[in-house]
Design an enzyme around this catalytic site. Structure first.
Site, PDB file in Angstrom:
ATOM      1  N   THR A  16      18.535 -17.226 -42.451  1.00  0.00           N
ATOM      2  CA  THR A  16      18.407 -17.730 -43.829  1.00  0.00           C
ATOM      3  C   THR A  16      18.079 -19.224 -43.808  1.00  0.00           C
ATOM      4  O   THR A  16      17.217 -19.689 -44.564  1.00  0.00           O
ATOM      5  CB  THR A  16      19.725 -17.476 -44.596  1.00  0.00           C
ATOM      6  OG1 THR A  16      20.014 -16.074 -44.505  1.00  0.00           O
ATOM      7  CG2 THR A  16      19.610 -17.865 -46.043  1.00  0.00           C
ATOM      8  N   ALA A  17      18.751 -19.974 -42.932  1.00  0.00           N
ATOM      9  CA  ALA A  17      18.524 -21.423 -42.892  1.00  0.00           C
ATOM     10  C   ALA A  17      17.088 -21.743 -42.470  1.00  0.00           C
ATOM     11  O   ALA A  17      16.414 -22.580 -43.084  1.00  0.00           O
ATOM     12  CB  ALA A  17      19.513 -22.079 -41.935  1.00  0.00           C
ATOM     13  N   LYS A  80      25.221 -12.649 -60.745  1.00  0.00           N
ATOM     14  CA  LYS A  80      26.599 -13.030 -60.419  1.00  0.00           C
ATOM     15  C   LYS A  80      27.073 -14.074 -61.435  1.00  0.00           C
ATOM     16  O   LYS A  80      26.485 -15.150 -61.535  1.00  0.00           O
ATOM     17  CB  LYS A  80      26.645 -13.594 -58.987  1.00  0.00           C
ATOM     18  CG  LYS A  80      27.999 -14.143 -58.599  1.00  0.00           C
ATOM     19  CD  LYS A  80      28.023 -14.695 -57.180  1.00  0.00           C
ATOM     20  CE  LYS A  80      29.325 -15.413 -56.902  1.00  0.00           C
ATOM     21  NZ  LYS A  80      29.336 -16.096 -55.609  1.00  0.00           N
TER      22      LYS A  80
END
Ligand code: FAD
Length: 495
Positions: A16-17, A80
Protein backbone atom coordinates in the site's frame (compact mmCIF):
# COMPACT_ATOMS: atom_id res chain seq x y z
CA UNK A 1 23.33 18.28 1.76
CA UNK A 2 22.74 17.78 -1.97
CA UNK A 3 23.08 20.81 -4.20
CA UNK A 4 21.77 19.04 -7.28
CA UNK A 5 18.04 18.59 -7.85
CA UNK A 6 16.76 15.02 -7.78
CA UNK A 7 16.39 13.49 -11.23
CA UNK A 8 15.37 9.96 -10.40
CA UNK A 9 13.37 8.49 -7.50
CA UNK A 10 13.38 4.79 -6.68
CA UNK A 11 10.51 3.49 -4.54
CA UNK A 12 11.43 0.13 -3.06
CA UNK A 13 8.33 -1.90 -2.20
CA UNK A 14 4.93 -2.35 -3.83
CA UNK A 15 2.55 -2.66 -0.89
CA UNK A 16 0.00 0.00 0.00
CA UNK A 17 2.80 2.43 0.89
CA UNK A 18 4.77 1.85 -2.31
CA UNK A 19 1.87 2.21 -4.72
CA UNK A 20 0.30 5.12 -2.82
CA UNK A 21 3.63 6.92 -3.07
CA UNK A 22 4.08 6.01 -6.74
CA UNK A 23 0.59 7.20 -7.73
CA UNK A 24 0.97 10.43 -5.79
CA UNK A 25 4.41 11.19 -7.23
CA UNK A 26 3.16 10.40 -10.74
CA UNK A 27 0.55 13.12 -10.31
CA UNK A 28 2.85 15.54 -8.52
CA UNK A 29 5.59 15.25 -11.11
CA UNK A 30 3.28 15.26 -14.14
CA UNK A 31 4.95 18.32 -15.63
CA UNK A 32 8.41 17.78 -14.17
CA UNK A 33 11.24 15.80 -15.68
CA UNK A 34 11.87 13.41 -12.77
CA UNK A 35 11.79 9.69 -13.36
CA UNK A 36 9.91 7.49 -10.86
CA UNK A 37 10.68 3.77 -10.66
CA UNK A 38 9.07 1.23 -8.30
CA UNK A 39 10.79 -2.02 -7.46
CA UNK A 40 8.94 -4.86 -5.75
CA UNK A 41 9.20 -8.58 -5.23
CA UNK A 42 6.15 -10.75 -5.74
CA UNK A 43 8.05 -13.53 -3.96
CA UNK A 44 8.24 -11.48 -0.76
CA UNK A 45 4.66 -10.21 -1.08
CA UNK A 46 2.89 -7.58 1.02
CA UNK A 47 1.23 -7.38 4.44
CA UNK A 48 -2.07 -6.71 2.64
CA UNK A 49 -4.29 -6.14 5.68
CA UNK A 50 -4.79 -2.36 5.80
CA UNK A 51 -8.44 -2.04 4.85
CA UNK A 52 -10.02 0.56 7.14
CA UNK A 53 -9.29 4.25 6.68
CA UNK A 54 -9.98 7.67 8.18
CA UNK A 55 -11.60 10.61 6.36
CA UNK A 56 -8.27 12.10 5.22
CA UNK A 57 -8.28 9.46 2.46
CA UNK A 58 -10.62 11.75 0.47
CA UNK A 59 -7.83 14.27 0.02
CA UNK A 60 -5.60 11.60 -1.45
CA UNK A 61 -8.23 10.35 -3.89
CA UNK A 62 -9.20 13.87 -4.87
CA UNK A 63 -5.58 14.85 -5.46
CA UNK A 64 -5.23 11.98 -7.90
CA UNK A 65 -8.39 13.21 -9.65
CA UNK A 66 -10.24 9.92 -9.12
CA UNK A 67 -14.04 9.91 -8.94
CA UNK A 68 -15.45 8.45 -5.73
CA UNK A 69 -17.77 6.06 -7.58
CA UNK A 70 -14.87 4.76 -9.70
CA UNK A 71 -12.81 4.19 -6.57
CA UNK A 72 -15.63 2.39 -4.73
CA UNK A 73 -16.28 0.04 -7.65
CA UNK A 74 -12.60 -0.71 -8.22
CA UNK A 75 -11.83 -1.58 -4.59
CA UNK A 76 -15.16 -3.14 -3.47
CA UNK A 77 -15.32 -0.38 -0.90
CA UNK A 78 -17.98 0.35 1.70
CA UNK A 79 -18.53 3.53 3.68
CA UNK A 80 -17.21 4.05 7.20
CA UNK A 81 -18.82 6.52 9.62
CA UNK A 82 -16.56 5.62 12.53
CA UNK A 83 -15.66 2.77 14.86
CA UNK A 84 -17.86 0.88 17.29
CA UNK A 85 -16.05 -0.21 20.46
CA UNK A 86 -17.67 -3.26 21.94
CA UNK A 87 -16.84 -4.53 25.45
CA UNK A 88 -14.04 -2.00 25.99
CA UNK A 89 -15.73 0.03 28.71
CA UNK A 90 -16.92 -3.21 30.35
CA UNK A 91 -18.62 -6.44 29.30
CA UNK A 92 -21.59 -5.77 26.99
CA UNK A 93 -20.90 -2.03 26.92
CA UNK A 94 -20.53 -0.37 23.53
CA UNK A 95 -19.86 3.11 22.27
CA UNK A 96 -19.15 4.78 18.96
CA UNK A 97 -16.27 6.96 17.83
CA UNK A 98 -17.87 8.92 14.97
CA UNK A 99 -16.14 11.01 12.33
CA UNK A 100 -18.14 13.91 13.68
CA UNK A 101 -18.80 16.19 16.58
CA UNK A 102 -21.86 16.50 18.81
CA UNK A 103 -24.74 18.97 18.61
CA UNK A 104 -24.61 22.64 17.77
CA UNK A 105 -23.28 25.21 20.19
CA UNK A 106 -26.06 26.63 22.40
CA UNK A 107 -24.14 28.59 24.99
CA UNK A 108 -20.83 30.32 24.49
CA UNK A 109 -18.89 27.05 24.69
CA UNK A 110 -18.76 23.72 22.82
CA UNK A 111 -21.96 21.67 22.92
CA UNK A 112 -20.38 18.77 24.78
CA UNK A 113 -19.62 21.04 27.75
CA UNK A 114 -23.24 22.14 27.88
CA UNK A 115 -24.27 18.50 27.69
CA UNK A 116 -22.01 17.48 30.60
CA UNK A 117 -23.36 20.39 32.66
CA UNK A 118 -26.92 19.36 31.85
CA UNK A 119 -26.10 15.78 32.78
CA UNK A 120 -24.75 16.91 36.14
CA UNK A 121 -28.15 18.55 36.66
CA UNK A 122 -30.08 15.38 35.83
CA UNK A 123 -30.46 15.45 32.02
CA UNK A 124 -30.59 11.83 30.91
CA UNK A 125 -30.32 11.74 27.08
CA UNK A 126 -27.01 10.25 25.95
CA UNK A 127 -24.47 12.39 24.09
CA UNK A 128 -24.64 10.03 21.09
CA UNK A 129 -28.22 11.17 20.43
CA UNK A 130 -26.75 14.51 19.34
CA UNK A 131 -24.67 13.06 16.55
CA UNK A 132 -26.30 12.22 13.21
CA UNK A 133 -23.19 10.29 12.12
CA UNK A 134 -23.54 7.96 15.14
CA UNK A 135 -27.29 7.55 14.67
CA UNK A 136 -26.87 6.67 10.98
CA UNK A 137 -24.24 4.08 11.90
CA UNK A 138 -26.45 2.54 14.59
CA UNK A 139 -29.30 2.28 12.10
CA UNK A 140 -27.06 0.71 9.40
CA UNK A 141 -27.72 3.72 7.16
CA UNK A 142 -25.63 6.05 5.07
CA UNK A 143 -26.14 9.50 3.57
CA UNK A 144 -23.65 12.01 2.29
CA UNK A 145 -23.00 14.89 4.72
CA UNK A 146 -24.46 18.30 4.02
CA UNK A 147 -22.07 21.17 4.66
CA UNK A 148 -24.71 23.82 4.11
CA UNK A 149 -24.47 26.54 6.81
CA UNK A 150 -28.10 25.87 7.82
CA UNK A 151 -27.52 22.13 8.26
CA UNK A 152 -24.87 22.02 10.93
CA UNK A 153 -26.30 18.85 12.43
CA UNK A 154 -25.54 17.13 9.11
CA UNK A 155 -21.86 18.11 9.19
CA UNK A 156 -19.90 14.94 9.56
CA UNK A 157 -17.21 13.06 7.79
CA UNK A 158 -16.75 9.58 6.46
CA UNK A 159 -14.06 7.22 5.22
CA UNK A 160 -13.96 3.83 3.49
CA UNK A 161 -13.24 0.17 4.02
CA UNK A 162 -11.60 -1.28 0.92
CA UNK A 163 -9.85 -4.37 -0.36
CA UNK A 164 -6.13 -3.70 0.17
CA UNK A 165 -4.95 -5.77 -2.79
CA UNK A 166 -7.51 -4.18 -5.14
CA UNK A 167 -6.44 -0.76 -3.85
CA UNK A 168 -2.77 -1.46 -4.63
CA UNK A 169 -3.74 -2.84 -8.07
CA UNK A 170 -5.85 0.22 -8.80
CA UNK A 171 -3.03 2.58 -7.83
CA UNK A 172 -0.53 0.57 -9.83
CA UNK A 173 -2.69 1.00 -12.95
CA UNK A 174 -2.93 4.73 -12.22
CA UNK A 175 0.82 5.16 -11.67
CA UNK A 176 1.96 3.06 -14.64
CA UNK A 177 -0.40 4.95 -16.93
CA UNK A 178 1.35 8.14 -15.85
CA UNK A 179 4.88 6.97 -16.48
CA UNK A 180 6.00 5.12 -13.35
CA UNK A 181 8.13 2.12 -14.34
CA UNK A 182 7.98 -1.10 -12.34
CA UNK A 183 10.83 -3.54 -11.81
CA UNK A 184 10.09 -7.01 -10.52
CA UNK A 185 12.66 -8.75 -8.33
CA UNK A 186 14.38 -8.91 -4.99
CA UNK A 187 17.01 -6.53 -3.72
CA UNK A 188 20.06 -8.38 -2.54
CA UNK A 189 22.06 -5.50 -1.13
CA UNK A 190 22.29 -1.73 -1.21
CA UNK A 191 25.35 0.31 -2.11
CA UNK A 192 26.35 3.52 -0.36
CA UNK A 193 28.48 6.40 -1.57
CA UNK A 194 31.48 6.05 0.77
CA UNK A 195 32.17 9.78 0.92
CA UNK A 196 28.61 11.07 1.60
CA UNK A 197 26.92 8.01 3.09
CA UNK A 198 24.07 8.54 0.61
CA UNK A 199 22.43 5.51 -0.98
CA UNK A 200 23.80 5.03 -4.46
CA UNK A 201 22.05 1.98 -5.84
CA UNK A 202 19.99 -1.11 -5.13
CA UNK A 203 21.52 -4.35 -6.36
CA UNK A 204 19.11 -7.12 -7.24
CA UNK A 205 19.35 -10.92 -7.11
CA UNK A 206 19.18 -10.86 -10.91
CA UNK A 207 22.39 -8.81 -11.02
CA UNK A 208 20.59 -5.65 -12.13
CA UNK A 209 21.79 -2.49 -10.39
CA UNK A 210 19.27 0.34 -10.03
CA UNK A 211 20.67 3.79 -9.29
CA UNK A 212 18.70 6.81 -8.12
CA UNK A 213 19.09 10.19 -6.40
CA UNK A 214 16.31 9.71 -3.87
CA UNK A 215 15.16 6.39 -2.39
CA UNK A 216 11.77 5.80 -0.78
CA UNK A 217 11.87 2.85 1.56
CA UNK A 218 8.48 1.12 1.34
CA UNK A 219 9.85 -2.33 2.19
CA UNK A 220 7.53 -2.70 5.17
CA UNK A 221 8.69 -3.99 8.55
CA UNK A 222 12.16 -5.18 7.32
CA UNK A 223 13.01 -1.51 6.55
CA UNK A 224 15.72 -2.62 4.18
CA UNK A 225 17.06 0.84 3.34
CA UNK A 226 16.41 3.11 6.32
CA UNK A 227 16.99 0.46 8.98
CA UNK A 228 19.22 -2.31 7.66
CA UNK A 229 21.33 -0.16 5.32
CA UNK A 230 21.47 3.25 7.00
CA UNK A 231 21.19 1.88 10.55
CA UNK A 232 18.49 4.31 11.68
CA UNK A 233 17.09 3.01 14.98
CA UNK A 234 13.57 2.03 15.92
CA UNK A 235 11.92 3.27 19.13
CA UNK A 236 10.00 0.50 20.81
CA UNK A 237 6.74 1.61 22.44
CA UNK A 238 5.52 -1.81 23.48
CA UNK A 239 5.72 -0.91 27.17
CA UNK A 240 2.73 1.36 26.43
CA UNK A 241 1.11 -0.69 23.70
CA UNK A 242 1.90 -4.32 24.53
CA UNK A 243 0.00 -5.97 21.65
CA UNK A 244 2.64 -7.53 19.41
CA UNK A 245 0.74 -9.99 17.21
CA UNK A 246 -2.25 -10.18 14.93
CA UNK A 247 -4.14 -13.05 13.36
CA UNK A 248 -5.94 -11.96 10.21
CA UNK A 249 -8.66 -13.95 8.44
CA UNK A 250 -11.31 -13.26 5.81
CA UNK A 251 -14.92 -14.45 5.90
CA UNK A 252 -17.84 -14.43 3.48
CA UNK A 253 -20.39 -11.63 3.89
CA UNK A 254 -23.60 -13.05 5.32
CA UNK A 255 -25.33 -9.82 6.31
CA UNK A 256 -25.45 -6.32 4.82
CA UNK A 257 -22.22 -4.44 5.53
CA UNK A 258 -22.21 -2.11 8.54
CA UNK A 259 -21.18 1.47 7.73
CA UNK A 260 -18.49 1.26 10.41
CA UNK A 261 -15.55 -0.77 11.67
CA UNK A 262 -16.16 -2.84 14.78
CA UNK A 263 -13.52 -3.34 17.44
CA UNK A 264 -14.46 -5.90 20.08
CA UNK A 265 -12.32 -6.28 23.19
CA UNK A 266 -11.18 -9.88 23.79
CA UNK A 267 -9.13 -11.70 26.43
CA UNK A 268 -5.76 -10.15 25.60
CA UNK A 269 -6.45 -7.60 22.90
CA UNK A 270 -9.23 -6.84 20.43
CA UNK A 271 -10.84 -8.15 17.29
CA UNK A 272 -11.54 -6.11 14.17
CA UNK A 273 -14.47 -6.57 11.81
CA UNK A 274 -14.17 -4.67 8.55
CA UNK A 275 -17.08 -5.25 6.14
CA UNK A 276 -16.39 -4.89 2.41
CA UNK A 277 -18.88 -5.38 -0.39
CA UNK A 278 -17.83 -8.94 -1.16
CA UNK A 279 -16.27 -10.20 2.10
CA UNK A 280 -15.34 -9.27 5.64
CA UNK A 281 -11.84 -8.68 7.02
CA UNK A 282 -11.35 -9.95 10.57
CA UNK A 283 -8.42 -10.12 12.89
CA UNK A 284 -7.34 -10.44 16.48
CA UNK A 285 -4.66 -8.02 17.71
CA UNK A 286 -3.24 -9.44 20.94
CA UNK A 287 -0.35 -9.47 23.37
CA UNK A 288 1.60 -12.73 23.22
CA UNK A 289 2.57 -12.20 26.85
CA UNK A 290 -1.04 -12.72 27.88
CA UNK A 291 -2.35 -15.31 25.42
CA UNK A 292 -0.80 -18.06 23.27
CA UNK A 293 -1.22 -18.02 19.46
CA UNK A 294 -3.29 -21.23 19.73
CA UNK A 295 -5.72 -19.73 22.26
CA UNK A 296 -5.89 -16.48 20.31
CA UNK A 297 -6.69 -18.41 17.14
CA UNK A 298 -9.42 -20.34 18.93
CA UNK A 299 -10.94 -17.16 20.34
CA UNK A 300 -10.86 -15.49 16.92
CA UNK A 301 -12.46 -18.43 15.13
CA UNK A 302 -15.17 -18.68 17.79
CA UNK A 303 -16.10 -15.09 17.20
CA UNK A 304 -16.42 -15.03 13.41
CA UNK A 305 -19.67 -14.46 11.58
CA UNK A 306 -19.82 -16.17 8.19
CA UNK A 307 -17.80 -18.89 6.53
CA UNK A 308 -14.01 -18.53 6.64
CA UNK A 309 -12.41 -18.04 3.20
CA UNK A 310 -8.75 -17.85 4.23
CA UNK A 311 -6.54 -19.48 6.84
CA UNK A 312 -5.67 -17.19 9.78
CA UNK A 313 -2.39 -15.46 9.00
CA UNK A 314 -0.08 -14.56 11.89
CA UNK A 315 1.67 -11.19 11.76
CA UNK A 316 4.13 -10.16 14.45
CA UNK A 317 4.99 -6.53 15.04
CA UNK A 318 6.69 -4.13 17.40
CA UNK A 319 4.79 -0.96 18.10
CA UNK A 320 6.96 2.11 17.70
CA UNK A 321 8.54 4.43 15.22
CA UNK A 322 11.73 4.95 13.27
CA UNK A 323 13.87 7.56 15.10
CA UNK A 324 14.06 9.61 11.91
CA UNK A 325 11.90 8.84 8.91
CA UNK A 326 14.11 10.80 6.51
CA UNK A 327 17.89 10.38 6.57
CA UNK A 328 20.25 11.55 3.79
CA UNK A 329 18.60 10.58 0.48
CA UNK A 330 16.27 7.97 1.99
CA UNK A 331 12.68 8.57 3.10
CA UNK A 332 10.76 5.77 4.80
CA UNK A 333 7.02 5.57 4.20
CA UNK A 334 4.63 2.93 5.53
CA UNK A 335 5.58 0.15 7.92
CA UNK A 336 9.31 0.84 7.45
CA UNK A 337 8.77 4.15 9.29
CA UNK A 338 6.80 2.74 12.20
CA UNK A 339 3.71 0.91 13.29
CA UNK A 340 0.86 1.70 15.63
CA UNK A 341 -1.72 -1.05 15.97
CA UNK A 342 -4.71 -0.53 13.67
CA UNK A 343 -7.17 0.37 16.46
CA UNK A 344 -7.93 3.75 14.86
CA UNK A 345 -6.96 2.82 11.28
CA UNK A 346 -4.11 5.31 11.22
CA UNK A 347 -1.41 3.59 9.13
CA UNK A 348 -2.75 4.54 5.71
CA UNK A 349 -3.21 8.12 6.87
CA UNK A 350 0.40 8.08 8.12
CA UNK A 351 1.44 6.92 4.65
CA UNK A 352 -0.42 9.91 3.23
CA UNK A 353 1.22 12.35 5.61
CA UNK A 354 4.63 10.76 4.93
CA UNK A 355 4.10 11.46 1.22
CA UNK A 356 2.89 14.97 2.03
CA UNK A 357 6.06 15.66 4.02
CA UNK A 358 8.29 14.23 1.33
CA UNK A 359 6.75 16.48 -1.32
CA UNK A 360 6.52 19.56 0.91
CA UNK A 361 10.10 19.38 2.17
CA UNK A 362 11.81 18.39 -1.06
CA UNK A 363 11.96 22.09 -1.82
CA UNK A 364 12.96 22.79 -5.43
CA UNK A 365 13.47 19.02 -5.67
CA UNK A 366 16.63 19.30 -3.58
CA UNK A 367 17.51 17.55 -0.33
CA UNK A 368 18.27 20.19 2.27
CA UNK A 369 19.35 19.41 5.84
CA UNK A 370 17.14 21.98 7.55
CA UNK A 371 14.03 20.85 5.64
CA UNK A 372 14.80 17.22 6.43
CA UNK A 373 15.13 18.10 10.14
CA UNK A 374 11.75 19.86 10.14
CA UNK A 375 10.09 16.94 8.34
CA UNK A 376 11.48 14.57 10.97
CA UNK A 377 10.33 16.80 13.81
CA UNK A 378 6.77 16.95 12.50
CA UNK A 379 6.71 13.24 11.78
CA UNK A 380 7.73 12.43 15.35
CA UNK A 381 5.07 14.68 16.84
CA UNK A 382 2.40 13.18 14.63
CA UNK A 383 3.33 9.63 15.66
CA UNK A 384 3.47 10.56 19.34
CA UNK A 385 0.07 12.23 19.29
CA UNK A 386 -1.57 9.20 17.64
CA UNK A 387 0.27 6.91 20.07
CA UNK A 388 -1.24 8.80 23.02
CA UNK A 389 -4.74 8.61 21.58
CA UNK A 390 -4.43 4.85 21.13
CA UNK A 391 -3.02 4.35 24.64
CA UNK A 392 -6.07 6.21 25.98
CA UNK A 393 -8.33 3.35 24.80
CA UNK A 394 -6.40 0.91 26.96
CA UNK A 395 -5.86 3.16 29.94
CA UNK A 396 -9.58 3.84 30.43
CA UNK A 397 -10.81 0.28 29.86
CA UNK A 398 -13.36 -1.23 32.23
CA UNK A 399 -12.49 -4.93 31.87
CA UNK A 400 -11.13 -7.34 34.42
CA UNK A 401 -8.79 -9.89 32.70
CA UNK A 402 -5.06 -9.69 33.57
CA UNK A 403 -4.17 -8.04 30.25
CA UNK A 404 -6.77 -5.32 30.74
CA UNK A 405 -5.77 -4.75 34.37
CA UNK A 406 -2.18 -4.42 33.24
CA UNK A 407 -2.91 -1.76 30.62
CA UNK A 408 -5.19 0.13 32.97
CA UNK A 409 -2.52 0.30 35.65
CA UNK A 410 0.53 0.97 33.46
CA UNK A 411 2.35 4.30 33.39
CA UNK A 412 1.46 6.43 30.42
CA UNK A 413 3.26 9.30 28.63
CA UNK A 414 3.03 12.60 30.51
CA UNK A 415 1.45 14.25 27.45
CA UNK A 416 -1.49 11.87 27.80
CA UNK A 417 -1.63 12.16 31.58
CA UNK A 418 -2.03 15.91 31.19
CA UNK A 419 -4.88 15.52 28.71
CA UNK A 420 -6.79 13.16 30.97
CA UNK A 421 -6.24 15.44 33.97
CA UNK A 422 -7.33 18.58 32.07
CA UNK A 423 -10.53 16.89 30.98
CA UNK A 424 -11.35 15.64 34.44
CA UNK A 425 -10.57 19.03 36.00
CA UNK A 426 -12.48 21.29 33.66
CA UNK A 427 -14.03 19.35 30.75
CA UNK A 428 -11.27 20.82 28.55
CA UNK A 429 -9.61 19.00 25.66
CA UNK A 430 -5.99 20.20 25.57
CA UNK A 431 -4.73 19.71 22.03
CA UNK A 432 -1.06 20.19 21.18
CA UNK A 433 0.94 20.44 17.92
CA UNK A 434 0.31 17.83 15.21
CA UNK A 435 -2.78 16.19 16.66
CA UNK A 436 -4.45 13.87 14.15
CA UNK A 437 -7.38 13.32 16.52
CA UNK A 438 -9.16 16.52 17.31
CA UNK A 439 -11.46 17.61 20.14
CA UNK A 440 -14.50 15.57 19.03
CA UNK A 441 -12.56 12.31 18.97
CA UNK A 442 -11.27 12.83 22.51
CA UNK A 443 -14.78 13.71 23.65
CA UNK A 444 -16.19 10.51 22.17
CA UNK A 445 -13.54 8.46 24.00
CA UNK A 446 -14.06 10.14 27.38
CA UNK A 447 -17.80 9.81 26.97
CA UNK A 448 -17.62 6.21 25.78
CA UNK A 449 -15.50 5.21 28.73
CA UNK A 450 -17.96 6.83 31.14
CA UNK A 451 -15.71 9.65 32.33
CA UNK A 452 -17.59 12.47 34.02
CA UNK A 453 -15.53 15.65 34.30
CA UNK A 454 -16.17 18.58 36.55
CA UNK A 455 -18.70 20.63 34.58
CA UNK A 456 -19.81 24.10 35.64
CA UNK A 457 -23.51 24.84 36.03
CA UNK A 458 -25.52 25.66 32.90
CA UNK A 459 -25.30 29.29 31.96
CA UNK A 460 -29.02 29.71 31.19
CA UNK A 461 -32.13 28.19 32.77
CA UNK A 462 -31.84 24.39 32.59
CA UNK A 463 -35.38 23.92 31.22
CA UNK A 464 -34.72 26.28 28.32
CA UNK A 465 -31.42 24.62 27.45
CA UNK A 466 -32.91 21.16 27.69
CA UNK A 467 -35.79 22.17 25.40
CA UNK A 468 -33.27 23.30 22.73
CA UNK A 469 -31.31 20.09 23.19
CA UNK A 470 -34.44 17.99 22.75
CA UNK A 471 -35.27 19.85 19.54
CA UNK A 472 -31.81 19.07 18.25
CA UNK A 473 -32.15 15.42 19.16
CA UNK A 474 -35.51 15.16 17.35
CA UNK A 475 -34.11 16.81 14.21
CA UNK A 476 -31.28 14.24 14.17
CA UNK A 477 -33.74 11.41 14.59
CA UNK A 478 -35.77 12.72 11.65
CA UNK A 479 -32.67 13.08 9.50
CA UNK A 480 -31.74 9.52 10.29
CA UNK A 481 -35.21 8.22 9.40
CA UNK A 482 -34.95 9.86 5.98
CA UNK A 483 -31.65 8.18 5.07
CA UNK A 484 -31.42 4.97 3.03
CA UNK A 485 -29.69 1.84 4.22
CA UNK A 486 -25.94 1.59 3.70
CA UNK A 487 -26.44 -1.44 1.44
CA UNK A 488 -28.90 0.46 -0.76
CA UNK A 489 -26.56 3.42 -0.95
CA UNK A 490 -23.72 1.23 -2.21
CA UNK A 491 -26.04 -0.47 -4.67
CA UNK A 492 -27.01 2.91 -6.11
CA UNK A 493 -23.33 3.56 -6.87
CA UNK A 494 -22.77 0.17 -8.46
CA UNK A 495 -25.76 0.39 -10.84
C1 FAD B 1 -2.58 -6.62 11.54
C2 FAD B 1 -2.55 -5.34 10.79
C3 FAD B 1 -3.76 -4.70 10.48
C4 FAD B 1 -3.74 -3.47 9.82
N1 FAD B 1 -4.92 -2.80 9.57
C5 FAD B 1 -4.90 -1.54 9.06
C6 FAD B 1 -6.07 -0.80 8.84
O1 FAD B 1 -7.18 -1.26 9.06
N2 FAD B 1 -5.95 0.45 8.37
C7 FAD B 1 -4.74 1.02 8.09
O2 FAD B 1 -4.68 2.19 7.72
N3 FAD B 1 -3.62 0.30 8.20
C8 FAD B 1 -3.66 -0.95 8.70
N4 FAD B 1 -2.50 -1.67 8.82
C9 FAD B 1 -1.26 -1.13 8.30
C10 FAD B 1 -1.19 -1.36 6.80
O3 FAD B 1 -1.38 -2.72 6.51
C11 FAD B 1 0.14 -0.90 6.26
O4 FAD B 1 0.38 0.42 6.66
C12 FAD B 1 0.14 -0.92 4.76
O5 FAD B 1 -0.22 -2.17 4.28
C13 FAD B 1 1.49 -0.53 4.22
O6 FAD B 1 2.40 -1.56 4.28
P1 FAD B 1 3.76 -1.34 3.49
O7 FAD B 1 3.44 -1.06 2.08
O8 FAD B 1 4.57 -0.38 4.26
O9 FAD B 1 4.48 -2.76 3.64
P2 FAD B 1 4.22 -4.17 2.91
O10 FAD B 1 2.79 -4.36 2.58
O11 FAD B 1 4.88 -5.17 3.79
O12 FAD B 1 5.01 -4.06 1.55
C14 FAD B 1 6.41 -4.20 1.48
C15 FAD B 1 6.86 -4.24 0.05
O13 FAD B 1 8.26 -4.23 0.01
C16 FAD B 1 8.72 -5.23 -0.87
N5 FAD B 1 10.05 -5.68 -0.43
C17 FAD B 1 10.47 -5.96 0.83
N6 FAD B 1 11.76 -6.36 0.83
C18 FAD B 1 12.16 -6.34 -0.47
C19 FAD B 1 13.36 -6.66 -1.13
N7 FAD B 1 14.43 -7.12 -0.47
N8 FAD B 1 13.42 -6.55 -2.47
C20 FAD B 1 12.34 -6.10 -3.17
N9 FAD B 1 11.17 -5.77 -2.60
C21 FAD B 1 11.08 -5.91 -1.27
C22 FAD B 1 7.66 -6.32 -0.80
O14 FAD B 1 7.69 -7.12 -1.92
C23 FAD B 1 6.40 -5.47 -0.72
O15 FAD B 1 6.00 -5.11 -2.02
C24 FAD B 1 -2.51 -2.90 9.44
C25 FAD B 1 -1.32 -3.59 9.70
C26 FAD B 1 -1.33 -4.78 10.37
C27 FAD B 1 -0.04 -5.48 10.65
Amino acid sequence: MSAEPVKKILIVGGGTAGWMTAAYLARWLEKVDIQVVLLESELIGTVGVGEATVPGIHQYIQYLGIKESEFIKATNATFKLGIEFENWAGMDARFFHPFAGYGVQIEDRPFYKTWWSAKAQGYSEGLEKFCLCTQLAKAGKFALPNFDEKSRLAWYNYAYHFDASLFAKFLRGYAEKRGVTRIEGKINHVQLDTSTGFIQSACMDSGQVVEADLFVDCTGMPALLIGKTLGVGYEDWSHWLPCDSALAVQTKSVVDPDPFTRSSARTAGWQWHIPLQHRVGNGYVYSSEFISPEKAREELLNNLIGERVTEPKLIRFTTGMRSDFWVKNCVSIGLSSGFLEPLESTSISLIQSGIAKLTAFLVNFKIDEKHVAEANRLNRLEYERIRDFIILHYKLNGRSNPFWQHVREMNIPSTLEEKIAAFSRSCDIKLIEQESFKEDSWVSMFYGFGQDPYAPALLAEPEKIQAVMNKMKNAIQKGCELATSHAEFIQSINT
